[in-house]
Motif scaffolding. Sequence first.
Motif, mmCIF file in Angstrom:
data_model
loop_
_atom_site.group_PDB
_atom_site.id
_atom_site.type_symbol
_atom_site.label_atom_id
_atom_site.label_comp_id
_atom_site.label_asym_id
_atom_site.label_seq_id
_atom_site.Cartn_x
_atom_site.Cartn_y
_atom_site.Cartn_z
ATOM 1 N N VAL A 80 0.847 -1.192 0.000
ATOM 2 C CA VAL A 80 0.000 0.000 0.000
ATOM 3 C C VAL A 80 0.885 1.246 0.000
ATOM 4 C CG1 VAL A 80 -1.699 1.364 1.275
ATOM 5 C CG2 VAL A 80 -1.894 -1.138 1.219
ATOM 6 N N ILE A 81 0.662 2.121 -0.983
ATOM 7 C CA ILE A 81 1.288 3.449 -0.990
ATOM 8 C C ILE A 81 0.197 4.454 -0.676
ATOM 9 C CG2 ILE A 81 2.502 5.196 -2.331
ATOM 10 C CD1 ILE A 81 3.664 3.004 -4.058
ATOM 11 N N MET A 82 0.338 5.156 0.433
ATOM 12 C CA MET A 82 -0.669 6.129 0.834
ATOM 13 C C MET A 82 -0.366 7.481 0.211
ATOM 14 S SD MET A 82 -1.901 5.063 4.605
ATOM 15 C CE MET A 82 -3.454 5.772 4.134
ATOM 16 N N ILE A 83 -1.410 8.140 -0.276
ATOM 17 C CA ILE A 83 -1.288 9.441 -0.929
ATOM 18 C C ILE A 83 -2.130 10.444 -0.158
ATOM 19 C CG2 ILE A 83 -1.727 10.752 -3.044
ATOM 20 C CD1 ILE A 83 -1.402 8.168 -4.604
ATOM 21 N N THR A 84 -1.534 11.591 0.176
ATOM 22 C CA THR A 84 -2.274 12.549 0.991
ATOM 23 C C THR A 84 -1.762 13.961 0.812
ATOM 24 O OG1 THR A 84 -2.957 13.075 3.253
ATOM 25 C CG2 THR A 84 -0.742 12.221 2.963
ATOM 26 N N ALA A 85 -2.614 14.910 1.146
ATOM 27 C CA ALA A 85 -2.208 16.314 1.185
ATOM 28 C C ALA A 85 -1.707 16.683 2.570
ATOM 29 C CB ALA A 85 -3.384 17.209 0.790
ATOM 30 N N ARG A 86 -1.907 15.802 3.545
ATOM 31 C CA ARG A 86 -1.433 16.073 4.900
ATOM 32 C C ARG A 86 0.075 15.856 4.958
ATOM 33 N NH1 ARG A 86 -5.637 12.827 8.855
ATOM 34 N NH2 ARG A 86 -7.586 13.716 8.075
ATOM 35 N N VAL A 87 0.763 16.782 5.541
ATOM 36 C CA VAL A 87 2.218 16.668 5.605
ATOM 37 C C VAL A 87 2.714 16.559 7.048
ATOM 38 C CG1 VAL A 87 2.569 17.871 3.438
ATOM 39 C CG2 VAL A 87 2.459 19.198 5.567
ATOM 40 N N GLU A 88 1.800 16.567 8.023
ATOM 41 C CA GLU A 88 2.222 16.497 9.413
ATOM 42 C C GLU A 88 2.889 15.146 9.688
ATOM 43 O OE1 GLU A 88 -0.744 17.208 8.421
ATOM 44 O OE2 GLU A 88 -1.365 19.171 9.189
ATOM 45 N N GLU A 89 3.926 15.167 10.501
ATOM 46 C CA GLU A 89 4.679 13.956 10.804
ATOM 47 C C GLU A 89 3.805 12.893 11.444
ATOM 48 O OE1 GLU A 89 7.545 13.348 9.848
ATOM 49 O OE2 GLU A 89 8.225 11.610 10.979
ATOM 50 N N ILE A 90 2.842 13.271 12.277
ATOM 51 C CA ILE A 90 2.026 12.279 12.973
ATOM 52 C C ILE A 90 1.223 11.454 11.972
ATOM 53 C CG2 ILE A 90 0.114 13.886 13.326
ATOM 54 C CD1 ILE A 90 1.236 10.989 15.653
ATOM 55 N N GLY A 139 0.679 -0.176 8.567
ATOM 56 C CA GLY A 139 1.069 -1.169 7.592
ATOM 57 C C GLY A 139 1.265 -0.648 6.191
ATOM 58 N N ALA A 140 1.218 0.682 5.992
ATOM 59 C CA ALA A 140 1.495 1.222 4.656
ATOM 60 C C ALA A 140 2.966 0.995 4.321
ATOM 61 C CB ALA A 140 1.163 2.712 4.614
ATOM 62 N N ASP A 141 3.244 0.723 3.042
ATOM 63 C CA ASP A 141 4.616 0.461 2.615
ATOM 64 C C ASP A 141 5.356 1.729 2.214
ATOM 65 O OD1 ASP A 141 4.848 -2.757 2.144
ATOM 66 O OD2 ASP A 141 2.813 -2.029 1.842
ATOM 67 N N ASP A 142 4.613 2.755 1.849
ATOM 68 C CA ASP A 142 5.243 4.013 1.453
ATOM 69 C C ASP A 142 4.213 5.122 1.611
ATOM 70 O OD1 ASP A 142 7.126 5.790 0.582
ATOM 71 O OD2 ASP A 142 7.490 4.811 -1.344
ATOM 72 N N TYR A 143 4.680 6.369 1.475
ATOM 73 C CA TYR A 143 3.839 7.537 1.755
ATOM 74 C C TYR A 143 4.251 8.647 0.805
ATOM 75 C CZ TYR A 143 0.835 9.923 5.204
ATOM 76 O OH TYR A 143 -0.196 10.551 5.851
ATOM 77 N N ILE A 144 3.328 9.151 0.010
ATOM 78 C CA ILE A 144 3.617 10.227 -0.933
ATOM 79 C C ILE A 144 2.687 11.398 -0.662
ATOM 80 C CG2 ILE A 144 3.652 10.919 -3.367
ATOM 81 C CD1 ILE A 144 4.266 8.073 -4.103
ATOM 82 N N CYS A 145 3.260 12.585 -0.563
ATOM 83 C CA CYS A 145 2.458 13.779 -0.277
ATOM 84 C C CYS A 145 2.159 14.557 -1.555
ATOM 85 C CB CYS A 145 3.187 14.680 0.716
ATOM 86 S SG CYS A 145 3.301 13.991 2.386
ATOM 87 N N LYS A 146 0.949 15.063 -1.633
ATOM 88 C CA LYS A 146 0.564 15.939 -2.740
ATOM 89 C C LYS A 146 1.150 17.325 -2.511
ATOM 90 C CE LYS A 146 -3.947 13.629 -3.210
ATOM 91 N NZ LYS A 146 -5.416 13.819 -3.114
ATOM 92 N N PRO A 147 1.499 18.047 -3.564
ATOM 93 C CA PRO A 147 1.525 17.601 -4.970
ATOM 94 C C PRO A 147 2.728 16.699 -5.226
ATOM 95 C CG PRO A 147 2.379 19.821 -4.807
ATOM 96 C CD PRO A 147 1.926 19.456 -3.410
#
Length: 224
Positions: free
Chosen positions: A78-88, A97-105
Amino acid sequence: MTAEAPILVVEDEPKLAALLRDYLVNEGYEVKCLDNGLDVVPAVAVFNPRLILLDLMLPGRDGLEVCRELRTFSAVPVIMITARVEEIDRLLGLDLGADDYICKPFSPREVVARVKAILRRGALLEALPTPRLVIDEERYCAQFGGIALDLTPVELRLLKTLANTPGRVFSRDQLLDRLYFDHRVVTDRTVDSHIRNLRRKLEHACPGQDPIRSIYGVGYKLEL
């Protein structure tokens, strides 16, 4: 490349979902798109996707809740995509259990590169030989040949003791010292009883295989 299963894009912004789909299809992947968090779990059961691009903010059910449920029955990347950039949020997503995290844009090319990297890593892991015996002390469970073993706490300690040093011969007294911590009075023949039960359960998991060897007059060892 022909994908064995689709990549699932879960994104409620139509233009962004279409952009991701186009880039992934251009790389040879089959893609299915969803725009509601309530549809993800049923879709995983039907399509068995190779990987999920999962937006955090979704109608119906947010991405964190979806990821939490997915991890109760599936190991799909699972790669999570979000506009939230807060560390928490980042830490919470990965802890679930997400495998990676990508922030928009983000750059669609970067997303494709992340997808390729995770799938490549998964392919390498699948190519590695699977251990015949897996013991998880924290969860108090074990598998033999990929089959879960229904072990008592004493049987699990016995198996763990033998598995810690495969090939080493343990006497009955040595095994007893590692099986009971309450100083109860037991005979060395108690080990034989536990060994019989353990062998029966290993045989049930993998018929015809008995990795426990009896060394006459000495004790037991495990050969994997």
